[in-house]
Enzyme design. Structure first.
Site, PDB file in Angstrom:
ATOM      1  N   GLY A   9      87.323  69.247  56.389  1.00  0.00           N
ATOM      2  CA  GLY A   9      86.796  68.028  55.768  1.00  0.00           C
ATOM      3  C   GLY A   9      87.975  67.323  55.113  1.00  0.00           C
ATOM      4  O   GLY A   9      88.550  67.844  54.152  1.00  0.00           O
ATOM      5  N   ARG A  89      71.223  66.845  45.366  1.00  0.00           N
ATOM      6  CA  ARG A  89      72.054  67.720  46.196  1.00  0.00           C
ATOM      7  C   ARG A  89      71.210  68.360  47.289  1.00  0.00           C
ATOM      8  O   ARG A  89      71.674  68.627  48.384  1.00  0.00           O
ATOM      9  CB  ARG A  89      72.666  68.829  45.344  1.00  0.00           C
ATOM     10  CG  ARG A  89      73.774  68.358  44.447  1.00  0.00           C
ATOM     11  CD  ARG A  89      74.508  69.533  43.852  1.00  0.00           C
ATOM     12  NE  ARG A  89      75.493  69.072  42.887  1.00  0.00           N
ATOM     13  CZ  ARG A  89      75.242  68.884  41.621  1.00  0.00           C
ATOM     14  NH1 ARG A  89      74.046  69.130  41.131  1.00  0.00           N
ATOM     15  NH2 ARG A  89      76.181  68.457  40.812  1.00  0.00           N
ATOM     16  N   ASN A  96      74.023  69.219  55.968  1.00  0.00           N
ATOM     17  CA  ASN A  96      75.204  70.030  55.675  1.00  0.00           C
ATOM     18  C   ASN A  96      75.073  71.465  56.184  1.00  0.00           C
ATOM     19  O   ASN A  96      76.077  72.115  56.480  1.00  0.00           O
ATOM     20  CB  ASN A  96      75.512  69.981  54.174  1.00  0.00           C
ATOM     21  CG  ASN A  96      76.150  68.656  53.793  1.00  0.00           C
ATOM     22  OD1 ASN A  96      76.391  67.816  54.655  1.00  0.00           O
ATOM     23  ND2 ASN A  96      76.434  68.462  52.524  1.00  0.00           N
ATOM     24  N   VAL A 119      82.718  74.405  49.261  1.00  0.00           N
ATOM     25  CA  VAL A 119      82.576  73.317  48.286  1.00  0.00           C
ATOM     26  C   VAL A 119      81.399  72.414  48.663  1.00  0.00           C
ATOM     27  O   VAL A 119      80.785  71.775  47.825  1.00  0.00           O
ATOM     28  CB  VAL A 119      83.881  72.479  48.198  1.00  0.00           C
ATOM     29  CG1 VAL A 119      83.748  71.343  47.183  1.00  0.00           C
ATOM     30  CG2 VAL A 119      85.073  73.363  47.812  1.00  0.00           C
ATOM     31  N   HIS A 176      74.479  75.557  41.290  1.00  0.00           N
ATOM     32  CA  HIS A 176      75.150  74.278  41.043  1.00  0.00           C
ATOM     33  C   HIS A 176      74.128  73.176  41.243  1.00  0.00           C
ATOM     34  O   HIS A 176      74.125  72.474  42.230  1.00  0.00           O
ATOM     35  CB  HIS A 176      76.305  74.127  42.031  1.00  0.00           C
ATOM     36  CG  HIS A 176      77.145  72.913  41.789  1.00  0.00           C
ATOM     37  ND1 HIS A 176      77.632  72.574  40.558  1.00  0.00           N
ATOM     38  CD2 HIS A 176      77.600  71.965  42.636  1.00  0.00           C
ATOM     39  CE1 HIS A 176      78.352  71.465  40.665  1.00  0.00           C
ATOM     40  NE2 HIS A 176      78.342  71.076  41.914  1.00  0.00           N
TER      41      HIS A 176
HETATM   42  N1  APR Z   1      83.676  69.323  60.651  1.00  0.00           N
HETATM   43  C1  APR Z   1      84.682  68.862  59.880  1.00  0.00           C
HETATM   44  N2  APR Z   1      84.551  67.837  59.034  1.00  0.00           N
HETATM   45  C2  APR Z   1      83.362  67.235  58.968  1.00  0.00           C
HETATM   46  C3  APR Z   1      82.246  67.661  59.728  1.00  0.00           C
HETATM   47  C4  APR Z   1      82.442  68.757  60.597  1.00  0.00           C
HETATM   48  N3  APR Z   1      81.459  69.223  61.372  1.00  0.00           N
HETATM   49  N4  APR Z   1      81.199  66.855  59.437  1.00  0.00           N
HETATM   50  C5  APR Z   1      81.622  65.974  58.518  1.00  0.00           C
HETATM   51  N5  APR Z   1      82.927  66.199  58.229  1.00  0.00           N
HETATM   52  C6  APR Z   1      83.809  65.475  57.327  1.00  0.00           C
HETATM   53  C7  APR Z   1      83.522  63.974  57.291  1.00  0.00           C
HETATM   54  O1  APR Z   1      84.037  63.329  58.447  1.00  0.00           O
HETATM   55  C8  APR Z   1      84.252  63.571  56.028  1.00  0.00           C
HETATM   56  O2  APR Z   1      85.590  63.170  56.269  1.00  0.00           O
HETATM   57  O3  APR Z   1      83.640  65.886  55.987  1.00  0.00           O
HETATM   58  C9  APR Z   1      84.243  64.859  55.175  1.00  0.00           C
HETATM   59  C10 APR Z   1      83.474  64.714  53.896  1.00  0.00           C
HETATM   60  O4  APR Z   1      84.160  63.836  53.109  1.00  0.00           O
HETATM   61  P1  APR Z   1      83.473  62.769  52.112  1.00  0.00           P
HETATM   62  O5  APR Z   1      82.369  62.084  52.824  1.00  0.00           O
HETATM   63  O6  APR Z   1      84.557  61.968  51.491  1.00  0.00           O
HETATM   64  O7  APR Z   1      82.758  63.700  51.034  1.00  0.00           O
HETATM   65  P2  APR Z   1      83.458  64.395  49.776  1.00  0.00           P
HETATM   66  O8  APR Z   1      83.317  63.529  48.594  1.00  0.00           O
HETATM   67  O9  APR Z   1      84.789  64.895  50.166  1.00  0.00           O
HETATM   68  O10 APR Z   1      82.461  65.638  49.567  1.00  0.00           O
HETATM   69  C11 APR Z   1      82.404  66.693  50.508  1.00  0.00           C
HETATM   70  O11 APR Z   1      81.838  68.321  48.856  1.00  0.00           O
HETATM   71  O12 APR Z   1      81.350  68.032  46.616  1.00  0.00           O
HETATM   72  C12 APR Z   1      80.814  68.217  47.893  1.00  0.00           C
HETATM   73  O13 APR Z   1      78.671  67.097  47.793  1.00  0.00           O
HETATM   74  C13 APR Z   1      79.959  67.031  48.316  1.00  0.00           C
HETATM   75  O14 APR Z   1      79.033  68.117  50.240  1.00  0.00           O
HETATM   76  C14 APR Z   1      79.992  67.178  49.805  1.00  0.00           C
HETATM   77  C15 APR Z   1      81.410  67.737  50.063  1.00  0.00           C
END
Ligand code: APR
Length: 314
Positions: A9, A89, A96, A119, A176
Site C-alpha cells: 500500500g 471503520r 479490506n 495497519v 481499535h
Molecule cells: N494491494 C496493494 N495495495 C492496494 C491494494 C492491494 N490489493 N488495494 C488497495 N491498495 C492500495 C491503494 O491503491 C492505495 O494506494 O492501498 C493504498 C491505500 O492508501 P490510502 O487510500 O492513501 O489509505 P491510507 O490513508 O494509507 O490508509 C490505509 O490504513 O489506517 C488504515 O484505515 C486505513 O485501512 C486504511 C489503511
C-alpha cells in the site's frame, strides 16, 4: 547485511511509513501497490530525497509485483481503502478483507519467515485475515493500534498540561474502535499518576477525545484518514523488531486465554523483539477495566463473525 521491510500500500500511511523507515536507516524499503506507477514514483521521489536527508536506505516501488519483497524481515500492510467522513471503520470490513487476504497470500509465498504488522482497518479483524491466510505462528502477526491510540492520549495530556510529550506515558487497550479502553490508571507523567495533575472529569474528557481521535482527523481532512501518527506508530514497531529492542508496547495480539479472552486479536501490552511478540503482558485490571476490555473484545468478535458470514460460512 541490509535488512528489508516491505510496505504494502503506497498510499498516505504506506508512503509515510516508507519515508520514516528510510530516514531512520532501519532497512531497505520495498513499496508495493496495485496502482500503476504510484509505488515506483513515490519510491523514486523518496530516494531522491536521500542525498539531502543523508540516508542510504534503498527505496523501490513495484506494481503488484512481490518478487522484490522476497525474504523481507518485516512486512507492513497498509493496503486497503481509507475511511471517509461518516464511515465507520467497520464499513471497511468487506472491501479490506478481500484486499488483505490477497496481499497475505503473496507475502506468505515470498517472505515466509517475516513478521507482519497489519495497519489496514478494521484493524483487529484484518489481523485475523492475516493470521488465517498466512498460517504464520501468532507471534509473527500483529496489528498497529495501541501505540497510536496511546500517542493520541499522550498528545492531548501534553497539550492540556504544557508538559513534554516525552514525560507522558499512557496505555490504551482493546480493539481499535469506538470501544477502545484508555486506562488513565496507567497514565503517568515522569512516574507521577496523571490524577495528581488533572481532576477525574477532565481526564474523562481526554479519554473521550482519544476514543474519537481517528474520527476527529477524518472530519478535518475530509478526504481520508490520519497517516502521520499511524506511520510513526508502525515504525516504532518495525524498529523494536529489527533492533530486537524488547520494548513493551500496546499492540493487537492474538490472545489464547490471556485476560480471559480466547482466539481473538485484541490490543494488549506485549514485548516486541526479533521474534515479534515475545510475551503478552497480563495486567491486573480492576473489575471496571476488565469489563470494558471484554466489551471491546466482543465488538472485535462480532466483526470476526461478520467476516465468516461474508465468506459464506467458511
Ligand atoms: N494491494 C496493494 N495495495 C492496494 C491494494 C492491494 N490489493 N488495494 C488497495 N491498495 C492500495 C491503494 O491503491 C492505495 O494506494 O492501498 C493504498 C491505500 O492508501 P490510502 O487510500 O492513501 O489509505 P491510507 O490513508 O494509507 O490508509 C490505509 O490504513 O489506517 C488504515 O484505515 C486505513 O485501512 C486504511 C489503511
Amino acid at each position: 547485511m541490509r535488512r528489508k521491510v516491505t510496505v504494502v500500500g503506497a498510499g498516505n500511511v504506506g508512503a509515510t511509513t516508507a519515508m520514516r523507515i528510510a530516514q531512520k536507516e532501519l532497512a531497505d524499503v520495498v513499496l508495493v501497490d496495485v496502482l500503476e506507477g504510484v509505488p515506483a514514483g513515490k519510491a523514486l521521489d523518496l530516494y531522491e530525497s536521500a542525498p539531502i536527508e543523508g540516508y542510504d536506505s534503498m527505496v523501490q516501488g513495484y506494481t503488484s509485483d512481490y518478487s522484490n519483497a522476497r525474504d523481507s524481515d518485516v512486512v507492513v500492510i497498509t493496503a486497503g481503502i481509507a475511511r471517509k467522513p461518516g464511515m465507520s471503520r467497520d464499513d471497511l470490513l468487506s472491501t479490506n478483507m478481500g484486499i488483505v487476504e490477497s496481499v497475505c497470500k503473496e507475502v506468505a509465498s515470498v517472505a515466509p519467515d517475516c513478521v507482519i504488522i497489519v495497519v489496514s482497518n478494521p484493524l483487529d479483524a484484518m489481523c485475523h485475515v492475516a493470521l488465517d491466510t498466512t498460517g504464520f505462528p501468532k507471534n509473527r502477526v500483529m496489528g498497529m493500534a495501541g501505540i497510536l491510540d496511546s500517542a493520541r492520549f499522550r498528545a492531548f495530556i501534553s497539550m492540556e498540561l504544557g508538559i513534554s510529550v516525552e514525560n507522558i506515558h499512557a496505555l490504551v487497550l482493546g480493539g481499535h474502535g469506538d470501544t477502545m479502553v484508555p486506562l488513565p490508571r496507567f497514565c503517568t507523567i515522569s512516574g507521577i499518576p496523571v490524577s495528581e495533575f488533572l481532576p477525574e472529569s477532565r481526564i474523562d474528557e481526554i479519554v473521550e477525545r482519544t476514543r474519537n481521535g481517528g474520527a476527529e482527523i477524518v472530519s478535518l481532512l475530509k478526504t481520508g484518514s490520519a497517516y502521520y501518527a499511524p506511520s510513526s506508530a508502525a515504525v516504532e514497531m518495525v524498529e523494536a523488531i529489527l533492533k530486537d529492542k524488547k520494548k513493551i508496547l500496546p499492540c493487537a495480539a492474538y490472545l489464547e486465554g490471556e485476560y480471559g479472552i480466547d482466539n481473538l486479536f485484541v490490543g494488549v501490552p506485549v514485548k516486541l523483539g526479533a521474534n515479534g511478540i515475545e510475551e503478552i503482558i497480563e495486567l491486573k485490571l480492576t473489575e471496571e477495566e476488565r469489563s470494558a476490555l471484554h466489551r471491546s473484545a466482543e465488538a472485535v468478535r462480532a466483526l470476526v463473525e461478520d467476516m465468516k458470514r461474508l465468506r459464506g460460512g467458511k
